[in-house]
Write an enzyme that holds these catalytic residues in place. Structure first.
Site, short mmCIF file in Angstrom:
data_model
loop_
_atom_site.label_atom_id
_atom_site.label_comp_id
_atom_site.label_asym_id
_atom_site.label_seq_id
_atom_site.Cartn_x
_atom_site.Cartn_y
_atom_site.Cartn_z
N ARG A 136 0.85 -1.19 0.00
CA ARG A 136 0.00 0.00 0.00
C ARG A 136 0.89 1.24 0.00
O ARG A 136 1.97 1.25 0.62
CB ARG A 136 -0.90 0.04 1.25
CG ARG A 136 -2.08 -0.91 1.18
CD ARG A 136 -3.13 -0.49 0.15
NE ARG A 136 -4.27 -1.41 0.07
CZ ARG A 136 -4.44 -2.34 -0.87
NH1 ARG A 136 -3.53 -2.51 -1.81
NH2 ARG A 136 -5.52 -3.11 -0.87
N HIS A 163 -1.83 0.41 -9.91
CA HIS A 163 -2.45 -0.58 -9.00
C HIS A 163 -2.95 -1.79 -9.81
O HIS A 163 -4.12 -2.18 -9.71
CB HIS A 163 -3.59 0.04 -8.20
CG HIS A 163 -3.91 -0.72 -6.95
ND1 HIS A 163 -4.28 -0.14 -5.77
CD2 HIS A 163 -3.91 -2.06 -6.70
CE1 HIS A 163 -4.52 -1.05 -4.85
NE2 HIS A 163 -4.29 -2.25 -5.39
P1 NDP Z 1 -2.12 -11.55 4.33
O1 NDP Z 1 -2.91 -11.01 5.46
O2 NDP Z 1 -2.39 -12.94 3.86
O3 NDP Z 1 -0.57 -11.46 4.68
C1 NDP Z 1 0.00 -10.36 5.32
C2 NDP Z 1 1.45 -10.68 5.63
O4 NDP Z 1 2.07 -9.49 6.15
C3 NDP Z 1 1.61 -11.78 6.68
O5 NDP Z 1 2.67 -12.62 6.34
C4 NDP Z 1 1.95 -10.97 7.94
O6 NDP Z 1 2.75 -11.66 8.87
C5 NDP Z 1 2.73 -9.84 7.36
N1 NDP Z 1 2.73 -8.69 8.27
C6 NDP Z 1 1.68 -7.94 8.69
N2 NDP Z 1 2.09 -6.98 9.53
C7 NDP Z 1 3.42 -7.12 9.66
C8 NDP Z 1 4.42 -6.44 10.40
N3 NDP Z 1 4.11 -5.40 11.20
N4 NDP Z 1 5.69 -6.86 10.28
C9 NDP Z 1 6.02 -7.91 9.49
N5 NDP Z 1 5.12 -8.62 8.78
C10 NDP Z 1 3.84 -8.21 8.85
O7 NDP Z 1 -2.31 -10.51 3.13
P2 NDP Z 1 -2.15 -10.79 1.55
O8 NDP Z 1 -0.87 -11.51 1.33
O9 NDP Z 1 -3.39 -11.37 0.99
O10 NDP Z 1 -2.06 -9.29 1.01
C11 NDP Z 1 -1.07 -8.41 1.51
C12 NDP Z 1 -1.32 -7.01 0.98
O11 NDP Z 1 -0.97 -6.93 -0.39
C13 NDP Z 1 -2.77 -6.55 1.03
O12 NDP Z 1 -3.14 -6.12 2.32
C14 NDP Z 1 -2.75 -5.42 0.04
O13 NDP Z 1 -2.34 -4.23 0.70
C15 NDP Z 1 -1.66 -5.83 -0.96
N6 NDP Z 1 -2.22 -6.25 -2.26
C16 NDP Z 1 -1.96 -5.46 -3.34
C17 NDP Z 1 -2.43 -5.81 -4.59
C18 NDP Z 1 -2.04 -5.00 -5.79
O14 NDP Z 1 -2.59 -5.24 -6.89
N7 NDP Z 1 -1.10 -4.09 -5.68
C19 NDP Z 1 -3.27 -7.00 -4.79
C20 NDP Z 1 -3.44 -7.79 -3.57
C21 NDP Z 1 -2.93 -7.41 -2.37
P3 NDP Z 1 2.27 -13.02 9.60
O15 NDP Z 1 2.17 -14.04 8.51
O16 NDP Z 1 3.38 -13.29 10.53
O17 NDP Z 1 0.95 -12.69 10.23
#
Ligand code: NDP
Length: 318
Positions: free
Chosen positions: A233, A281
């Site tokens: 994001r 995006h």
């Molecule tokens: P998930 O919720 O499946 O995964 C999020 C990951 O981020 C997890 O591994 C989590 O860790 C990690 N995480 C969260 N907070 C922290 C932190 N403070 N420090 C370290 N690691 C952290 O989300 P998705 O993979 O489905 O999607 C991720 C993001 O990608 C979405 O929220 C969106 O913003 C973006 N996105 C963008 C798209 C685009 O077209 N540009 C399309 C789809 C998504 P843990 O596993 O340990 O909980």
């Protein structure tokens, strides 16, 4: 107005009208009797709205829907739902979790990693000057790519990059084991994770912990000349700090797919910043059919008294 239980499609920023047929089809198949409406056809206060499927809905709208049983983000991120300070307690919030979307993300990030790994960024800079110079070529195993966020998107991306021979590192909040990927966890390991990387990819959700994460201190921790690919994001990046890192050469280049304000205004200076590629995006989207199937399926579950499958942890923020 019909009092049939209603799923309301709502966005203040985008026209969601094109999604309606897919939702109507999914409702007919998975939740007979569920009506699909498009905001503002159904106004605040309407008791028949049981599910809100949204992308930046007006703040306060969920609290003004007394029959609401589900708030579904139509994207993989739920930050635009969770930003509402008046979100009714006890109503589950879901987001999209889609394998096909993760595969699409892996394609996009693989392309961006290859763009830097094969020196296409340099070739693109040479072209306006008519320079014919082959960039150096090395095996993928000598390029270290780091993936921040190892969830639905990040894990698939990490596996894909490892499958193409890159040396892949992954960082997340909690520890994960992914074959062929060296994993790191938590703030204490962030610096060690970042230091050796040639390319770093963000696939983090936007939370209070990730907002502004990529700031001057973060850029200073990168190997000089490393490339950055942001598909998480826009708010995770402090743009003046990124521009300064690019200017100094601390950052070799960046692909930015997400921005704090989208669409990026046509006059924005980022469009004309050297060594920076702006993409709209587009990294990966979910098909309307898959989105509708998932959200209507979760609606049917909550109407049957079950928990939705794709709930986010509201306290954690993702
Ligand atoms: P998930 O919720 O499946 O995964 C999020 C990951 O981020 C997890 O591994 C989590 O860790 C990690 N995480 C969260 N907070 C922290 C932190 N403070 N420090 C370290 N690691 C952290 O989300 P998705 O993979 O489905 O999607 C991720 C993001 O990608 C979405 O929220 C969106 O913003 C973006 N996105 C963008 C798209 C685009 O077209 N540009 C399309 C789809 C998504 P843990 O596993 O340990 O909980």
């Amino acid at each position: 107005m019909s009092a049939a239980p209603t799923l309301l499609l709502c966005s203040e920023t985008d026209d969601l009208g094109d999604l309606r047929p897919a939702f109507e089809q999914a409702a007919a198949e998975r939740c007979p009797g569920l009506r699909v409406a498009l905001w503002p056809e159904v106004a605040a206060g309407a008791a028949e709205v049981v599910a809100l499927a949204s992308w930046f809905a007006p703040l306060g709208l969920p609290a003004a829907l007394p029959g609401l049983r589900l708030i579904a983000s139509i994207g993989a991120g739920a930050e635009h739902v969770l930003r509402d300070p008046g979100l009714p307690a006890g109503v589950p919030v879901t987001r999209i979790v889609d394998e096909q979307q993760a595969r699409g993300m892996a394609e996009f990030v693989l392309w961006a990693a290859l763009y830097y790994h094969r020196g296409l960024d340099r070739v693109q800079q040479q072209q306006p000057r008519g320079v014919w110079r082959m960039p150096p070529q090395r095996p993928a195993a000598q390029t270290r790519v780091g993936v921040m966020g190892l969830g639905t998107m990040g894990a698939e991306v990490a596996r894909c990059l490892a499958g193409h021979g890159f040396e892949v590192h992954g960082w997340s909040r909690r520890g994960h084991a992914i074959e062929g990927v060296r994993t790191w966890a938590g703030d204490v390991q962030l610096e060690d994770f970042l230091r050796p990387l040639d390319i770093v990819v963000s696939l983090l959700p936007l939370t209070e912990h990730t907002r502004g994460l990529c700031n001057a201190r973060w850029f200073a921790r990168l190997k000089p000349g490393a490339a950055f690919i942001n598909c998480g994001r826009g708010e995770q990046v402090v743009l003046p700090d990124l521009l300064e890192a690019l200017e100094r050469g601390q950052l070799g280049g960046a692909v930015l797919d997400v921005f704090e304000h989208e669409p990026l205004p046509p006059v924005h200076p980022l469009w004309h910043t050297p060594r920076l590629l702006v993409t709209p995006h587009m990294a990966s989207s979910v098909s309307p059919e898959a989105m509708a199937r998932q959200i209507v399926g979760d609606t049917a579950r909550v109407l049957a008294g079950l928990a939705p499958v794709h709930a986010v942890d509201r306290a954690r923020g993702y």
